[in-house]
Design an enzyme around this catalytic site. Structure first.
Site, PDB file in Angstrom:
ATOM      1  N   PRO A  17      51.042  45.852  47.321  1.00  0.00           N
ATOM      2  CA  PRO A  17      50.295  45.906  46.061  1.00  0.00           C
ATOM      3  C   PRO A  17      48.996  46.685  46.262  1.00  0.00           C
ATOM      4  CG  PRO A  17      50.113  43.735  47.061  1.00  0.00           C
ATOM      5  CD  PRO A  17      51.077  44.519  47.898  1.00  0.00           C
ATOM      6  N   ALA A  19      45.527  47.822  44.013  1.00  0.00           N
ATOM      7  CA  ALA A  19      44.769  47.718  42.765  1.00  0.00           C
ATOM      8  C   ALA A  19      44.614  49.089  42.124  1.00  0.00           C
ATOM      9  CB  ALA A  19      43.402  47.099  43.030  1.00  0.00           C
ATOM     10  N   CYS A 101      42.132  40.081  50.092  1.00  0.00           N
ATOM     11  CA  CYS A 101      41.267  41.088  49.467  1.00  0.00           C
ATOM     12  C   CYS A 101      39.817  40.865  49.875  1.00  0.00           C
ATOM     13  CB  CYS A 101      41.393  41.032  47.952  1.00  0.00           C
ATOM     14  SG  CYS A 101      40.339  42.250  47.126  1.00  0.00           S
ATOM     15  N   LYS A 140      49.675  36.852  51.441  1.00  0.00           N
ATOM     16  CA  LYS A 140      49.099  37.975  52.182  1.00  0.00           C
ATOM     17  C   LYS A 140      47.739  37.552  52.715  1.00  0.00           C
ATOM     18  CE  LYS A 140      47.181  42.575  51.880  1.00  0.00           C
ATOM     19  NZ  LYS A 140      46.571  43.562  51.001  1.00  0.00           N
TER      20      LYS A 140
END
Length: 175
Positions: A17, A19, A101, A140
């Site tokens: 993924p 952003a 993140c 993750k």
């Protein structure tokens, strides 16, 4: 071939993924190029349960991209559980929890990589999401917040103990 929970992938090529990148057209392209699994960009759990239009837009999908993993982030176990349920209702085949993140606007809320510094909260979130959905669950993480706080092995044990189906480790520190 690779399996995550009850989902059989065509191969072991999994798109990460990203952003601002992994929108529907991008995911469809990556699938057409041979990826076995694609994933949405991070979706705010709070935005999802508040039905925010922009957030719901991240979940737009097409049968051609199936199976689809939806990555959610947040710092509250009840909100994350409800968001996971909402994502499944919108078509998620796999729920992925982002605990890696490092972006300040995410970590300042206690979400993303900040959860690597609060293992109890991380465990509560994973457990709540696992109880809330029956689809495969992945998480993750990074190897830790910093070189002095490398907790990937401990996190992996927690993730496994909570019943997640797979783990992805971004082999860098948050800071």
């Amino acid at each position: 071939m690779m399996r995550i929970g009850n989902i059989q992938l065509e191969n072991n090529l999994i798109m990460a993924p990203m952003a601002g990148i992994t929108n529907l057209p991008f995911r469809l392209t990556v699938r057409a190029l041979g990826a076995g699994l694609v994933c949405t960009e991070m979706v705010s759990s709070m935005g999802l349960i508040l039905n925010q239009e922009k957030t719901l837009g991240y979940l737009r999908s097409d049968k051609a991209e199936k199976p689809l993993s939806v990555q959610i982030f947040g710092s509250e176990s009840k909100v994350m559980a409800k968001a996971a349920q909402a994502a499944v209702e919108k078509g998620a085949d796999i729920i992925d929890i982002n605990m890696g993140c490092p972006v300040k606007k995410v970590t300042k809320t206690g979400a993303g990589a900040a959860l690597m510094r609060n293992l109890k909260r991380a465990e509560e979130i994973i457990s709540a999401v696992r109880l809330a959905v029956s689809v495969p669950l992945t998480v993750k993480i990074r190897i830790g917040w910093s070189a002095n706080e490398a907790v990937a092995c401990e996190m992996a044990r927690i993730i496994e103990g909570c019943g997640a189906d797979a783990l992805a480790i971004h082999a860098r520190y948050a800071v």
